[in-house]
Design a protein around this motif. Sequence first.
Motif, short mmCIF file in Angstrom:
data_model
loop_
_atom_site.label_atom_id
_atom_site.label_comp_id
_atom_site.label_asym_id
_atom_site.label_seq_id
_atom_site.Cartn_x
_atom_site.Cartn_y
_atom_site.Cartn_z
N THR A 7 0.84 -1.18 0.00
CA THR A 7 0.00 0.00 0.00
C THR A 7 0.88 1.24 0.00
O THR A 7 1.83 1.32 0.79
CB THR A 7 -0.89 0.02 1.27
OG1 THR A 7 -1.66 -1.17 1.30
CG2 THR A 7 -1.79 1.24 1.30
N ARG A 8 0.55 2.21 -0.88
CA ARG A 8 1.30 3.47 -0.87
C ARG A 8 0.96 4.21 0.42
O ARG A 8 -0.21 4.39 0.75
CB ARG A 8 0.92 4.34 -2.07
CG ARG A 8 1.72 5.63 -2.12
CD ARG A 8 1.20 6.60 -3.17
NE ARG A 8 2.05 7.77 -3.26
CZ ARG A 8 2.00 8.81 -2.43
NH1 ARG A 8 1.14 8.84 -1.43
NH2 ARG A 8 2.81 9.84 -2.58
N CYS A 10 3.14 7.13 1.54
CA CYS A 10 3.60 8.51 1.46
C CYS A 10 4.54 8.65 0.27
O CYS A 10 4.88 7.67 -0.38
CB CYS A 10 4.31 8.95 2.75
SG CYS A 10 5.85 8.08 3.09
N ALA A 11 4.96 9.88 0.03
CA ALA A 11 6.00 10.14 -0.96
C ALA A 11 7.34 10.11 -0.24
O ALA A 11 7.43 10.47 0.95
CB ALA A 11 5.78 11.50 -1.61
N ASP A 96 8.98 2.86 -5.05
CA ASP A 96 8.63 2.84 -6.48
C ASP A 96 8.62 4.28 -6.96
O ASP A 96 7.64 5.01 -6.74
CB ASP A 96 7.26 2.18 -6.66
CG ASP A 96 6.87 2.05 -8.12
OD1 ASP A 96 7.73 2.27 -9.01
OD2 ASP A 96 5.70 1.73 -8.39
N ASP A 99 7.26 6.96 -4.57
CA ASP A 99 6.26 6.37 -3.68
C ASP A 99 6.89 5.39 -2.70
O ASP A 99 7.71 4.56 -3.09
CB ASP A 99 5.19 5.63 -4.49
CG ASP A 99 4.34 6.56 -5.35
OD1 ASP A 99 4.16 7.72 -4.95
OD2 ASP A 99 3.86 6.11 -6.40
N LEU A 101 5.93 2.30 -0.36
CA LEU A 101 4.88 1.30 -0.20
C LEU A 101 5.23 0.37 0.95
O LEU A 101 6.39 -0.01 1.13
CB LEU A 101 4.73 0.49 -1.49
CG LEU A 101 4.45 1.35 -2.72
CD1 LEU A 101 5.57 1.18 -3.72
CD2 LEU A 101 3.14 0.99 -3.33
#
Length: 109
Positions: A7-8, A10-11, A96, A99, A101
């Motif tokens: 699950t993403r 945060c940046a 990624d 991102d 995750l």
Amino acid sequence: MSEGTFTRVCALGDLPEEGALGVEVGGTPVAVVRSEGEVYAISDICSHAEVNLSEGEVEDGTIECWLHGSCFELTSGKPINPPAVQAVPTYAVKIDGDDVLVSLDTTSS
């Protein structure tokens, strides 16, 4: 480590260089931590006092509970000093692009 659902959260740019960000993944509190150029995910709840670890200091691959000073290894979740004696869960992290995750289905060790 088996593949889980990531699950993403945060940046990458949202994370301080040596610090933590508290997030929730499916209702589970997780501290996303950057230390020494690496990103980790660890339970955001201290095993001793049940306060947010993400509010503590990050240094040398550890996070310190702000309330009583227990430090936890980011790689294993193990406490390295009292008063905490029980480890906290750690979780798998993928980067990624920008991102970050996290998977609660897989733990890092």
